[in-house]
Every structure is written in structure tokens, then in C-alpha cells.
Enzyme design. Structure first.
Site, PDB file in Angstrom:
ATOM      1  N   GLU A  53       3.482   9.444   8.401  1.00 17.65           N
ATOM      2  CA  GLU A  53       2.338  10.316   8.089  1.00 17.65           C
ATOM      3  C   GLU A  53       1.788  10.983   9.347  1.00 17.65           C
ATOM      4  O   GLU A  53       0.590  11.227   9.465  1.00 17.65           O
ATOM      5  CB  GLU A  53       1.208   9.521   7.420  1.00 17.65           C
ATOM      6  N   ARG A 101       0.839  -1.213   0.000  1.00 23.04           N
ATOM      7  CA  ARG A 101       0.000   0.000   0.000  1.00 23.04           C
ATOM      8  C   ARG A 101       0.864   1.248   0.000  1.00 23.04           C
ATOM      9  O   ARG A 101       0.562   2.237  -0.670  1.00 23.04           O
ATOM     10  CB  ARG A 101      -0.958  -0.037   1.202  1.00 23.04           C
ATOM     11  N   PHE A 147       1.453  22.754  19.883  1.00 25.71           N
ATOM     12  CA  PHE A 147       2.726  22.820  19.155  1.00 25.71           C
ATOM     13  C   PHE A 147       3.414  24.187  19.260  1.00 25.71           C
ATOM     14  O   PHE A 147       4.551  24.335  18.856  1.00 25.71           O
ATOM     15  CB  PHE A 147       2.509  22.496  17.667  1.00 25.71           C
ATOM     16  N   GLN A 200     -14.674 -18.995  25.733  1.00 20.63           N
ATOM     17  CA  GLN A 200     -15.231 -17.641  25.839  1.00 20.63           C
ATOM     18  C   GLN A 200     -14.176 -16.555  25.632  1.00 20.63           C
ATOM     19  O   GLN A 200     -14.453 -15.512  25.047  1.00 20.63           O
ATOM     20  CB  GLN A 200     -15.917 -17.465  27.195  1.00 20.63           C
TER      21      GLN A 200
HETATM   22  P1  TGC Z   1       0.553  24.708  11.262  1.00 21.07           P
HETATM   23  O1  TGC Z   1       0.872  26.120  11.612  1.00 21.07           O
HETATM   24  O2  TGC Z   1      -0.520  23.987  12.023  1.00 21.07           O
HETATM   25  O3  TGC Z   1       0.150  24.621   9.702  1.00 21.07           O
HETATM   26  C1  TGC Z   1       0.895  25.270   8.706  1.00 21.07           C
HETATM   27  C2  TGC Z   1      -0.048  25.531   7.533  1.00 21.07           C
HETATM   28  O4  TGC Z   1      -0.487  24.284   6.992  1.00 21.07           O
HETATM   29  C3  TGC Z   1      -1.931  24.165   7.093  1.00 21.07           C
HETATM   30  N1  TGC Z   1      -2.215  22.768   7.445  1.00 21.07           N
HETATM   31  C4  TGC Z   1      -2.693  21.870   6.567  1.00 21.07           C
HETATM   32  N2  TGC Z   1      -3.093  22.003   5.290  1.00 21.07           N
HETATM   33  C5  TGC Z   1      -3.548  20.889   4.675  1.00 21.07           C
HETATM   34  N3  TGC Z   1      -3.594  19.675   5.266  1.00 21.07           N
HETATM   35  C6  TGC Z   1      -3.190  19.517   6.544  1.00 21.07           C
HETATM   36  N4  TGC Z   1      -3.219  18.302   7.112  1.00 21.07           N
HETATM   37  C7  TGC Z   1      -2.730  20.643   7.263  1.00 21.07           C
HETATM   38  N5  TGC Z   1      -2.255  20.845   8.521  1.00 21.07           N
HETATM   39  C8  TGC Z   1      -1.953  22.151   8.613  1.00 21.07           C
HETATM   40  C9  TGC Z   1      -2.323  25.148   8.175  1.00 21.07           C
HETATM   41  O5  TGC Z   1      -3.660  25.563   8.004  1.00 21.07           O
HETATM   42  C10 TGC Z   1      -1.325  26.268   7.939  1.00 21.07           C
HETATM   43  O6  TGC Z   1      -1.759  26.989   6.783  1.00 21.07           O
HETATM   44  P2  TGC Z   1      -1.466  28.578   6.646  1.00 21.07           P
HETATM   45  O7  TGC Z   1      -2.213  28.985   5.431  1.00 21.07           O
HETATM   46  O8  TGC Z   1      -1.970  29.192   7.927  1.00 21.07           O
HETATM   47  O9  TGC Z   1       0.022  28.701   6.491  1.00 21.07           O
HETATM   48  O10 TGC Z   1       1.911  23.905  11.272  1.00 21.07           O
HETATM   49  P3  TGC Z   1       2.844  23.416  12.480  1.00 21.07           P
HETATM   50  O11 TGC Z   1       4.249  23.717  12.107  1.00 21.07           O
HETATM   51  O12 TGC Z   1       2.329  23.932  13.794  1.00 21.07           O
HETATM   52  O13 TGC Z   1       2.699  21.824  12.415  1.00 21.07           O
HETATM   53  C11 TGC Z   1       1.562  21.170  12.745  1.00 21.07           C
HETATM   54  C12 TGC Z   1       1.783  19.639  12.762  1.00 21.07           C
HETATM   55  C13 TGC Z   1       2.670  19.208  13.900  1.00 21.07           C
HETATM   56  C14 TGC Z   1       0.400  19.024  12.932  1.00 21.07           C
HETATM   57  C15 TGC Z   1       2.411  19.197  11.416  1.00 21.07           C
HETATM   58  O14 TGC Z   1       3.680  19.651  11.282  1.00 21.07           O
HETATM   59  C16 TGC Z   1       2.398  17.693  11.245  1.00 21.07           C
HETATM   60  O15 TGC Z   1       1.419  17.152  10.722  1.00 21.07           O
HETATM   61  N6  TGC Z   1       3.504  16.962  11.616  1.00 21.07           N
HETATM   62  C17 TGC Z   1       3.631  15.557  11.319  1.00 21.07           C
HETATM   63  C18 TGC Z   1       4.643  15.390  10.203  1.00 21.07           C
HETATM   64  C19 TGC Z   1       4.270  14.295   9.267  1.00 21.07           C
HETATM   65  O16 TGC Z   1       3.144  13.822   9.221  1.00 21.07           O
HETATM   66  N7  TGC Z   1       5.224  13.886   8.446  1.00 21.07           N
HETATM   67  C20 TGC Z   1       4.968  12.913   7.444  1.00 21.07           C
HETATM   68  C21 TGC Z   1       6.112  12.838   6.455  1.00 21.07           C
HETATM   69  S1  TGC Z   1       5.698  11.993   4.961  1.00 21.07           S
HETATM   70  C22 TGC Z   1       5.496  10.396   5.385  1.00 21.07           C
HETATM   71  O17 TGC Z   1       5.535   9.998   6.485  1.00 21.07           O
HETATM   72  C23 TGC Z   1       5.253   9.503   4.256  1.00 21.07           C
HETATM   73  S2  TGC Z   1       5.086   7.841   4.651  1.00 21.07           S
HETATM   74  C24 TGC Z   1       4.748   7.304   3.123  1.00 21.07           C
HETATM   75  C25 TGC Z   1       4.362   5.875   2.992  1.00 21.07           C
HETATM   76  O18 TGC Z   1       5.270   5.042   2.865  1.00 21.07           O
HETATM   77  O19 TGC Z   1       3.131   5.599   2.907  1.00 21.07           O
HETATM   78  P1  FAD Z   2      10.128  12.288  16.138  1.00 21.69           P
HETATM   79  O1  FAD Z   2       9.442  13.447  15.528  1.00 21.69           O
HETATM   80  O2  FAD Z   2      11.516  12.469  16.622  1.00 21.69           O
HETATM   81  O3  FAD Z   2       9.217  11.734  17.316  1.00 21.69           O
HETATM   82  C1  FAD Z   2       9.717  10.845  18.324  1.00 21.69           C
HETATM   83  C2  FAD Z   2       8.621  10.676  19.377  1.00 21.69           C
HETATM   84  O4  FAD Z   2       8.347  11.955  19.986  1.00 21.69           O
HETATM   85  C3  FAD Z   2       7.288  10.198  18.775  1.00 21.69           C
HETATM   86  O5  FAD Z   2       6.682   9.296  19.667  1.00 21.69           O
HETATM   87  C4  FAD Z   2       6.460  11.467  18.696  1.00 21.69           C
HETATM   88  O6  FAD Z   2       5.050  11.210  18.775  1.00 21.69           O
HETATM   89  C5  FAD Z   2       6.963  12.217  19.921  1.00 21.69           C
HETATM   90  N1  FAD Z   2       6.746  13.666  19.779  1.00 21.69           N
HETATM   91  C6  FAD Z   2       7.315  14.529  18.891  1.00 21.69           C
HETATM   92  N2  FAD Z   2       6.836  15.761  19.056  1.00 21.69           N
HETATM   93  C7  FAD Z   2       5.925  15.697  20.053  1.00 21.69           C
HETATM   94  C8  FAD Z   2       5.055  16.641  20.695  1.00 21.69           C
HETATM   95  N3  FAD Z   2       5.019  17.924  20.292  1.00 21.69           N
HETATM   96  N4  FAD Z   2       4.272  16.204  21.701  1.00 21.69           N
HETATM   97  C9  FAD Z   2       4.283  14.913  22.096  1.00 21.69           C
HETATM   98  N5  FAD Z   2       5.061  13.968  21.526  1.00 21.69           N
HETATM   99  C10 FAD Z   2       5.868  14.359  20.532  1.00 21.69           C
HETATM  100  N6  FAD Z   2       8.892  10.776   5.622  1.00 21.69           N
HETATM  101  C11 FAD Z   2       8.862  11.388   4.400  1.00 21.69           C
HETATM  102  O7  FAD Z   2       9.012  12.603   4.301  1.00 21.69           O
HETATM  103  N7  FAD Z   2       8.661  10.636   3.267  1.00 21.69           N
HETATM  104  C12 FAD Z   2       8.503   9.295   3.296  1.00 21.69           C
HETATM  105  O8  FAD Z   2       8.304   8.654   2.251  1.00 21.69           O
HETATM  106  C13 FAD Z   2       8.540   8.631   4.569  1.00 21.69           C
HETATM  107  N8  FAD Z   2       8.471   7.267   4.636  1.00 21.69           N
HETATM  108  C14 FAD Z   2       8.705   6.647   5.839  1.00 21.69           C
HETATM  109  C15 FAD Z   2       8.862   5.258   5.873  1.00 21.69           C
HETATM  110  C16 FAD Z   2       9.172   4.622   7.076  1.00 21.69           C
HETATM  111  C17 FAD Z   2       9.406   3.140   7.091  1.00 21.69           C
HETATM  112  C18 FAD Z   2       9.273   5.379   8.264  1.00 21.69           C
HETATM  113  C19 FAD Z   2       9.584   4.708   9.573  1.00 21.69           C
HETATM  114  C20 FAD Z   2       9.114   6.744   8.241  1.00 21.69           C
HETATM  115  C21 FAD Z   2       8.854   7.400   7.029  1.00 21.69           C
HETATM  116  N9  FAD Z   2       8.811   8.801   6.948  1.00 21.69           N
HETATM  117  C22 FAD Z   2       8.745   9.436   5.724  1.00 21.69           C
HETATM  118  C23 FAD Z   2       9.091   9.616   8.140  1.00 21.69           C
HETATM  119  C24 FAD Z   2       7.940   9.714   9.122  1.00 21.69           C
HETATM  120  O9  FAD Z   2       6.944  10.574   8.654  1.00 21.69           O
HETATM  121  C25 FAD Z   2       8.513  10.160  10.463  1.00 21.69           C
HETATM  122  O10 FAD Z   2       9.222   9.059  10.990  1.00 21.69           O
HETATM  123  C26 FAD Z   2       7.452  10.648  11.429  1.00 21.69           C
HETATM  124  O11 FAD Z   2       6.845  11.827  10.966  1.00 21.69           O
HETATM  125  C27 FAD Z   2       8.025  10.870  12.843  1.00 21.69           C
HETATM  126  O12 FAD Z   2       9.215  11.590  12.804  1.00 21.69           O
HETATM  127  P2  FAD Z   2      10.508  11.036  13.604  1.00 21.69           P
HETATM  128  O13 FAD Z   2      10.707   9.618  13.206  1.00 21.69           O
HETATM  129  O14 FAD Z   2      11.599  11.999  13.373  1.00 21.69           O
HETATM  130  O15 FAD Z   2      10.063  11.037  15.122  1.00 21.69           O
END
Ligand code: TGC
Ligand code: FAD
Length: 404
Positions: free
Chosen positions: A383, A109, A403, A299
Site C-alpha cells: 500500500e 486484516r 517523483f 527502569q
Molecule cells: P500522480 O501524478 O501523483 O497522481 C495521478 C493521479 O492520481 C491522483 N492521486 C490520488 N487519488 C486518490 N487517492 C490517492 N491516494 C491519490 N494519489 C494521487 C492524482 O491527483 C492524479 O489525479 P489526476 O486527476 O491529476 O490524474 O501519480 P504518480 O505517478 O506521480 O505517483 C505518485 C505515487 C508514487 C505517490 C503513487 O504512484 C503511489 O502511491 N505509489 C505507491 C504504489 C502503491 O501504493 N501500491 C500499492 C499496490 S496495492 C497493495 O499494496 C495492496 S496490499 C493489500 C493487502 O494485503 O492489504
Molecule cells: P520497489 O518499488 O521496487 O521499491 C524498492 C525500494 O525502493 C523500496 O524501499 C522503495 O521505498 C524504494 N523506492 C522506490 N521508488 C523510490 C523513490 N522514488 N524514492 C525513494 N525510494 C524509492 N500489490 C497489489 O497490487 N495488490 C496486492 O494485493 C498486493 N499485496 C501484497 C502483499 C504482499 C505480501 C506484499 C509484500 C506486497 C503486496 N503488493 C500488492 C505489492 C506492494 O504494494 C508493493 O510491494 C509495494 O508497492 C512496493 O513495490 P515493490 O515491492 O516493487 O518495491
């Protein structure tokens, strides 16, 4: 990538006995097109994924030959327009496709969600028409593989702190920095990369394989998502032509909007992993005899199974309602966040309970539960981690931002 050893380990005669589970008649809420898409992907997973997935997972190799098949079944961008390489379907069709793929394996996926939601979607949403036509058809057909670079070694949950940056250099930008944990990076032809410009604004761009100073080392040693390939993106003075930079998007909402698209798919996908574990545990409980009875007659086993199907049913209804909202353009990022968090945690709990029902056999590759359980540890983290999603809901309901 050498796959010969893995191919020799695969067992094409291994039968996938998965049967359909729909306790609340959620199928009645789906259209004929949704059911056709779901059944086609289910058949493909039974034929192409189930016979090989344990071997690839065990070996820690990505079945890259499946990229073409994923393209052929329409798993890349199912809800994007056909003109741009997508499937032209709705958001629920996209959801059921992700569910069936993750029923096979979360890593499979992932191959589809990165390509469709994190590479094709940002190009579709933020690129110029010329950029779209350059990359989208090739991505939709699987000729090109893409990856998405947001996370950095020191900036995971907090991507706004990223240090990867671009500097203006005439007709190009000079890109420096590094991205970490990037799904598909070592096999990708292009990377959608997010970096800060000289004003500190986050910009999106396409970095192409072969650009000087660009490398994608693989990350080894994962106990989770072992059939998915993960790597880094390293940029050392990479010259990215300005024509590769998305013209109109600035700020974190660019990458976060792509995450909303992918998190939506995961909310559905996780149900697939849960269903596979439940299905296996139910069958095992009817076949395995202890104390002269099938263990399903005890059960405590029934409690586990009853709770599993209850939680799956709740997750199915949550996903369906989210899909309806998404089709109307009304699914908020916070609603998507809630469904991703709930459904992934639900699936992980079910994988653990299902593993217990299988006893010792549950830790082997004869059954899928342990593999799903290990995979779901990643899905719980990427994500946006489970706790980050709790804080997104917390902010939404209280109006108080944890945050800042
Ligand atoms: P914040 O100030 O809340 O937001 C900045 C701007 O972004 C807008 N926004 C969004 N827009 C669309 N969709 C969303 N989900 C949005 N969330 C926020 C928001 O309205 C604002 O817009 P504007 O116009 O005011 O500038 O930002 P923050 O810096 O306080 O961060 C908030 C937080 C912590 C929730 C965000 O940074 C977050 O979601 N962190 C988690 C990071 C994350 O999910 N990383 C994923 C990396 S990619 C990945 O993992 C791929 S895995 C792929 C796979 O193998 O399937
Ligand atoms: P950290 O951010 O260092 O977090 C460590 C711990 O601290 C977590 O438990 C977290 O919940 C906690 N924490 C952090 N901040 C807070 C807070 N404010 N309050 C309370 N708890 C907090 N990223 C991409 O960009 N592209 C990809 O394709 C992608 N693929 C991935 C594939 C795999 C197999 C993995 C493992 C990760 C992938 N990622 C990708 C990255 C992924 O999105 C990050 O691992 C994830 O967002 C968490 O970041 P980190 O690992 O640095 O953990």
C-alpha cells in the site's frame, strides 16, 4: 488447499488474554455503535483467530475458512452501503474493525481490506449499476473472494509505468501482462485489474476465474504475512468482455483512490498489532522475575512500556481524527498517507521492543510479538512503502514533486 495438518496443530484451548488499553479515554470519542462493532470483532478474533493463528502462520497457510466468518461479522466493506453488500456504518466503525482484526493478525486484516477496500470499493465507486449488482452482494456475503491487481514485476512503487495492456477486439478486450504480489489471488473468484488501453489510459476491469489464458500462481517462501495467501495474476490473451470493464474511470487516480480507502484501514489496523504486542509485553513484565524482581520493576523495562503506550496513544488520536475527517469527506490522500506511515512504523517499533521484553521467549510462537513484527515488515511495504509515503508528505508540504 490442504488444511488438515494445520488444523491438527491448532490449540483451541489456548486462551487469548488480551485486555483493553485506552490510556487517554479515546473510547469516550467513540459512539455506542463503534464500541459494539469493536467488541463483536474482538470476541470473534479471540474465538476464531487467536487459537489457530500461530499454527497457520508457522505452516505458511491461509485460514481460508475464515472468509465466511469475516463476512458474517461485517468486515467486508463496513462503510459501504448495505444495498451493495457493505455494512452501512461510518469510517470510524470501519477503522475499529480493522484494528481488532489486525490485533489478531495483519494477514487476517489483509483478507478483509482487500475484499472490502480494494475489490468491493472500486466496483461500488466505478462500476455500472448492473456490474455492481452482479458482484457486490456475493462479495459482501463472502460467496465470492476478490483480489486487486495493480503491482507488476517491474512496477511496484511506480504503478504508472505498468505494461499490462488491453486491445480492443469487438465486444471484448484482449488482456496481456502480469501482476505480482497479489493478496488472495490463488483463491480469488474475481480480480479487479488495472491495465493500459491503446491510448495508454489506465482502465479498471473485472477478470473472472476460469477465463481462458488467466492463471494465478502462488508465491511461496514469504517470511512475513504467512497466514495470508499471495500470488501472481498472469494474462495470456485473456478475452475480457467489455461488460466487465468499468465505464467511467480513466487514469491512475482510479486505483490510487482505492489505495486511499485501504491505507486508511491500515492506519487503524496497525494500532491493533501494536496493542497486542504491548499487552503481551506488559503482562510478561509483571510475571517474569529476574534478580528477585518482576522485570517490569526495572527502569529500562518501564521506559520501553511507557514509550510504547505513549506512541500507541498518539496513533489512536491520529486515527480517530482521520476518521472524523473521513466521515465528513475531508480526509485528503496526503493525510491518510501520513497516518498509514506513522502508525505502521510505530507498530513495527513496538513489536521489536515488545519482543525484547520477552527475552528468548519472545522469538517463540508462545507470544505474538515476533509474528506481528514479521507481518509488519510487509505492512510497511505494501500500500505504498514507508519512504514513498514520506515523499507524499514531502510533496504536500513543499509543493515540490520528488517523483517527476
Ligand atoms: P500522480 O501524478 O501523483 O497522481 C495521478 C493521479 O492520481 C491522483 N492521486 C490520488 N487519488 C486518490 N487517492 C490517492 N491516494 C491519490 N494519489 C494521487 C492524482 O491527483 C492524479 O489525479 P489526476 O486527476 O491529476 O490524474 O501519480 P504518480 O505517478 O506521480 O505517483 C505518485 C505515487 C508514487 C505517490 C503513487 O504512484 C503511489 O502511491 N505509489 C505507491 C504504489 C502503491 O501504493 N501500491 C500499492 C499496490 S496495492 C497493495 O499494496 C495492496 S496490499 C493489500 C493487502 O494485503 O492489504
Ligand atoms: P520497489 O518499488 O521496487 O521499491 C524498492 C525500494 O525502493 C523500496 O524501499 C522503495 O521505498 C524504494 N523506492 C522506490 N521508488 C523510490 C523513490 N522514488 N524514492 C525513494 N525510494 C524509492 N500489490 C497489489 O497490487 N495488490 C496486492 O494485493 C498486493 N499485496 C501484497 C502483499 C504482499 C505480501 C506484499 C509484500 C506486497 C503486496 N503488493 C500488492 C505489492 C506492494 O504494494 C508493493 O510491494 C509495494 O508497492 C512496493 O513495490 P515493490 O515491492 O516493487 O518495491
Amino acid at each position: 488447499m490442504g488444511t488438515s495438518t494445520v488444523e491438527s496443530m491448532t490449540n483451541k484451548s489456548k486462551v487469548d488474554k488480551y485486555s483493553h488499553h485506552d490510556y487517554y479515554g479515546v473510547d469516550d470519542l467513540l459512539s455506542e455503535d463503534h464500541l459494539l462493532a469493536r467488541d463483536a470483532v474482538r470476541d470473534w478474533v479471540k474465538q476464531e483467530v487467536s487459537p489457530i493463528i500461530e499454527a497457520y502462520s508457522e505452516k505458511g497457510e491461509c485460514p481460508t475458512h475464515l472468509f465466511k466468518g469475516l463476512a458474517d461479522i461485517g468486515a467486508f466493506g463496513p462503510s459501504l452501503p448495505t444495498k451493495y453488500g457493505g455494512g452501512g456504518m461510518d469510517e470510524i466503525a470501519y477503522g475499529v474493525i480493522m484494528q481488532e482484526l489486525e490485533r489478531g493478525d495483519s494477514g487476517i486484516r489483509s483478507m478483509a481490506s482487500v475484499q472490502g477496500s480494494l475489490v468491493m470499493y472500486p466496483i461500488y465507486r466505478y462500476a455500472s449499476e448492473e456490474q455492481k449488482m452482479k458482484w457486490l452482494p456475493k462479495l459482501g456475503s463472502g460467496e465470492f473472494i476478490g483480489c486487486f491487481g495493480l503491482t507488476e514485476p517491474d512496477h511496484g512503487s511506480n504503478p504508472s509505468g505498468m505494461v499490462t495492456n488491453i486491445k480492443d477486439d469487438g465486444d471484448a478486450y484482449i488482456l496481456n501482462g502480469a501482476k505480482m504480489w497479489i493478496t488472495n489471488s490463488p483463491v480469488a473468484d474475481i480480480a479487479v485489474v488495472w491495465a493500459k488501453d491503446e491510448e495508454g489510459q489506465i482502465r479498471g476491469m473485472v477478470v473472472e476465474k476460469g477465463m481462458k489464458g488467466f492463471s494465478t500462481p502462488e508465491i511461496h517462501g514469504k517470511w512475513s504475512l504467512r497466514a495470508s495467501i499471495t500470488g501472481e495474476l498472469v494474462f495470456e490473451d485473456v478475452r475480457v468482455p467489455k461488460e466487465n470493464v468499468f465505464p467511467d474511470i480513466r487514469g491512475l487516480k482510479g486505483p490510487l483512490s482505492c489505495l486511499s480507502k485501504a491505507r486508511y484501514g491500515i492506519a487503524w489496523g496497525a494500532i491493533g498489532a501494536a496493542l497486542d504486542c504491548y499487552d503481551s509485553a506488559l503482562r510478561y513484565s509483571q510475571e517474569r522475575v529476574q534478580f528477585g524482581k518482576p522485570i517490569g520493576q526495572f527502569q529500562l523495562t518501564q521506559k520501553k512500556l511507557a514509550e510504547m503506550i505513549t506512541e500507541i496513544t498518539k496513533a489512536q488520536l491520529l486515527a480517530w481524527r482521520l476518521g472524523s475527517l473521513a466521515n465528513d469527506g475531508k480526509a485528503s490522500p496526503s493525510q491518510i498517507s501520513m497516518a498509514k506511515r506513522n502508525n505502521v512504523a510505530m507498530a513495527l517499533d513496538i513489536a521489536r521492543e515488545a519482543r525484547q521484553i520477552h527475552g528468548g521467549m519472545g522469538i517463540t510462537n508462545e507470544y505474538p510479538c515476533m509474528r506481528h513484527m514479521m507481518n509488519l515488515e510487509t505492512v510497511l511495504t505494501y500500500e505504498g512503502t514507508h519512504d514513498i509515503h514520506l515523499l507524499i508528505t514531502g510533496y504536500d508540504v513543499t509543493g515540490l514533486n520528488a517523483f517527476s
